[in-house]
Design a protein around this motif. Structure first.
Motif, short mmCIF file in Angstrom:
data_model
loop_
_atom_site.label_atom_id
_atom_site.label_comp_id
_atom_site.label_asym_id
_atom_site.label_seq_id
_atom_site.Cartn_x
_atom_site.Cartn_y
_atom_site.Cartn_z
N TYR A 1 0.84 -1.21 0.00
CA TYR A 1 0.00 0.00 0.00
C TYR A 1 0.87 1.25 0.00
N LYS A 2 1.93 1.25 0.81
CA LYS A 2 2.81 2.41 0.91
C LYS A 2 3.49 2.71 -0.41
N LEU A 3 3.80 1.65 -1.18
CA LEU A 3 4.49 1.82 -2.46
C LEU A 3 3.52 1.88 -3.65
N SER A 4 2.25 2.01 -3.36
CA SER A 4 1.21 2.22 -4.38
C SER A 4 0.99 1.03 -5.31
N PHE A 5 1.29 -0.20 -4.83
CA PHE A 5 0.88 -1.37 -5.60
C PHE A 5 -0.61 -1.58 -5.39
N LYS A 6 -1.30 -2.10 -6.41
CA LYS A 6 -2.75 -2.20 -6.31
C LYS A 6 -3.19 -3.25 -5.29
N ASP A 7 -2.34 -4.24 -5.02
CA ASP A 7 -2.64 -5.20 -3.94
C ASP A 7 -1.36 -5.94 -3.57
N ASN A 8 -1.45 -6.72 -2.49
CA ASN A 8 -0.29 -7.41 -1.97
C ASN A 8 0.23 -8.46 -2.93
N SER A 9 -0.67 -9.15 -3.64
CA SER A 9 -0.23 -10.20 -4.55
C SER A 9 0.59 -9.62 -5.70
N TYR A 10 0.21 -8.45 -6.17
CA TYR A 10 0.96 -7.79 -7.25
C TYR A 10 2.35 -7.40 -6.75
N PHE A 11 2.41 -6.86 -5.53
CA PHE A 11 3.69 -6.51 -4.94
C PHE A 11 4.57 -7.75 -4.77
N SER A 12 3.97 -8.85 -4.29
CA SER A 12 4.74 -10.08 -4.07
C SER A 12 5.29 -10.63 -5.38
N ARG A 13 4.48 -10.59 -6.46
CA ARG A 13 4.95 -11.06 -7.77
C ARG A 13 6.09 -10.19 -8.27
N PHE A 14 5.94 -8.87 -8.12
CA PHE A 14 6.99 -7.93 -8.53
C PHE A 14 8.29 -8.23 -7.78
N PHE A 15 8.21 -8.38 -6.47
CA PHE A 15 9.39 -8.58 -5.64
C PHE A 15 10.07 -9.91 -5.98
N LYS A 16 9.27 -10.98 -6.11
CA LYS A 16 9.84 -12.29 -6.39
C LYS A 16 10.46 -12.35 -7.78
N LYS A 17 9.85 -11.65 -8.74
CA LYS A 17 10.38 -11.63 -10.10
C LYS A 17 11.78 -11.05 -10.14
N HIS A 18 12.05 -10.03 -9.30
CA HIS A 18 13.33 -9.32 -9.37
C HIS A 18 14.35 -9.77 -8.32
N THR A 19 13.92 -10.56 -7.34
CA THR A 19 14.87 -11.05 -6.33
C THR A 19 14.95 -12.57 -6.28
N GLY A 20 13.94 -13.23 -6.80
CA GLY A 20 13.93 -14.70 -6.78
C GLY A 20 13.27 -15.30 -5.57
N ILE A 21 12.92 -14.45 -4.58
CA ILE A 21 12.25 -14.95 -3.37
C ILE A 21 11.09 -14.02 -3.00
N ALA A 22 10.18 -14.54 -2.21
CA ALA A 22 9.02 -13.77 -1.77
C ALA A 22 9.43 -12.75 -0.72
N PRO A 23 8.66 -11.68 -0.53
CA PRO A 23 9.00 -10.66 0.47
C PRO A 23 9.21 -11.23 1.87
N ASP A 24 8.34 -12.11 2.33
CA ASP A 24 8.48 -12.66 3.68
C ASP A 24 9.75 -13.50 3.81
N GLU A 25 10.09 -14.22 2.75
CA GLU A 25 11.34 -15.00 2.76
C GLU A 25 12.55 -14.07 2.84
N TYR A 26 12.50 -12.97 2.07
CA TYR A 26 13.60 -12.02 2.09
C TYR A 26 13.78 -11.44 3.49
N ARG A 27 12.69 -11.13 4.15
CA ARG A 27 12.75 -10.56 5.50
C ARG A 27 13.42 -11.52 6.47
N LYS A 28 13.20 -12.80 6.31
CA LYS A 28 13.76 -13.80 7.23
C LYS A 28 15.20 -14.17 6.90
N SER A 29 15.63 -13.87 5.67
CA SER A 29 16.98 -14.30 5.23
C SER A 29 18.08 -13.47 5.86
#
Length: 290
Positions: free
Chosen positions: A262-290
């Motif tokens: 929401y803060k970064l103006s993505f239309k929903d969380n799933s869209y943000f998660s797809r964007f993040f995983k596409k460019h990093t190879g992992i999901a946002p929650d996985e990145y946070r734990k790594s």
């Protein structure tokens, strides 16, 4: 809510504990008295210069690690997250200054934004090693330190002149070491303007055509110039800035992925998660734990 520590007036106090638009510190003084603050991830509301004259260690800027050495000069923008891990013998200077300190002195309000080393889109531009000009740069820091701390009547305009001298010499060094030709200076200036606009609008504006319109150029021209100067298209630079902010928020705050979306103006969380995983190879929650 966990937030990135943000320092402002505490780092803009002079020896009399008065808030200033410009201060200079001996790095040893900071390491001795306040290293516990600088050794944790934090950001500033002002610009910072860090010049290493002795010693070694690591400087972490966002998600890159730099092994510091004598002659390294770091340029930090307001909002950049950093920390350091220096050995006890490391020495040098730290300068903190507000944008008003320089802009009030110049007719060009975007002077700082257009300097090649104040960039939020490429941390590689945030460091110069000035081995060949070490004595000249050290002399400027010494003159500033003398004027601020040892002169009875400090002349801040003289300090501004010294600071401008430092910036202009470093700008010349930057273009020389990167083998820029005269013909590339104007396109490079356009890219800096583009990066300035991205920094200002990336929360809302996502497409090169939106920035091209603001810059009065075509999207194709903007892309080709960005590719030539930065090695990335305009779209890639925009996505890199959004990705950087995503990583900052995941690592340094306890905002949920939905809140970050929401803060970064993505239309929903799933869209943000797809964007993040596409460019990093992992999901946002996985990145946070790594």
């Amino acid at each position: 809510m966990k937030k990135i520590p943000r320092f402002n007036s505490c780092d803009l106090l002079n020896q009399e504990d008065l808030t200033q638009d410009f201060v200079i510190f001996d790095l040893q003084q900071i390491l001795t008295q306040r290293n516990n603050i600088a050794s944790v991830p934090h950001k500033h509301l002002f610009y910072q210069l860090l010049f290493i004259t002795k010693g070694e260690g690591k400087h972490f800027i966002d998600f890159q690690t730099y092994h510091v050495k004598k002659g390294d000069l770091f340029f930090l923008n307001p909002g950049q997250v950093h920390k350091w891990d220096f050995n006890s013998s490391t020495n040098g200077f730290i300068i903190n200054f507000t944008e008003d300190f320089i802009s009030s002195f110049l007719s060009d309000n975007h002077f700082l934004d257009l300097l090649p080393f104040f960039s939020n889109t490429s941390n590689q531009d945030s460091i110069l090693n000035i081995d060949n000009h070490y004595s000249t740069i050290l002399n400027i820091f010494d003159k500033i330190n003398f004027e601020i701390h040892l002169q009875k009547d400090t002349d801040l305009n003289l300090v501004r002149v010294y600071l401008l001298e430092l910036f202009l010499l470093c700008k010349k060094h930057y273009f020389h070491t990167d083998n820029f030709s005269y013909n590339q200076l104007q396109p490079s200036n356009l890219v800096k303007q583009f990066e300035f606009l991205v920094e200002k609008h990336f929360y809302k504006l996502r497409f090169p055509k939106e920035y091209a319109e603001l810059l009065c150029v075509t999207p194709n021209y903007l892309n080709s110039i960005c590719q030539k100067i930065r090695g990335q298209s305009a779209g890639e630079l925009i996505r890199s800035r959004i990705l950087l902010e995503s990583k900052r928020l995941l690592v340094n705050t306890d905002l949920s992925a939905s809140e970050i979306a929401y803060k970064l103006s993505f239309k929903d969380n799933s869209y943000f998660s797809r964007f993040f995983k596409k460019h990093t190879g992992i999901a946002p929650d996985e990145y946070r734990k790594s």
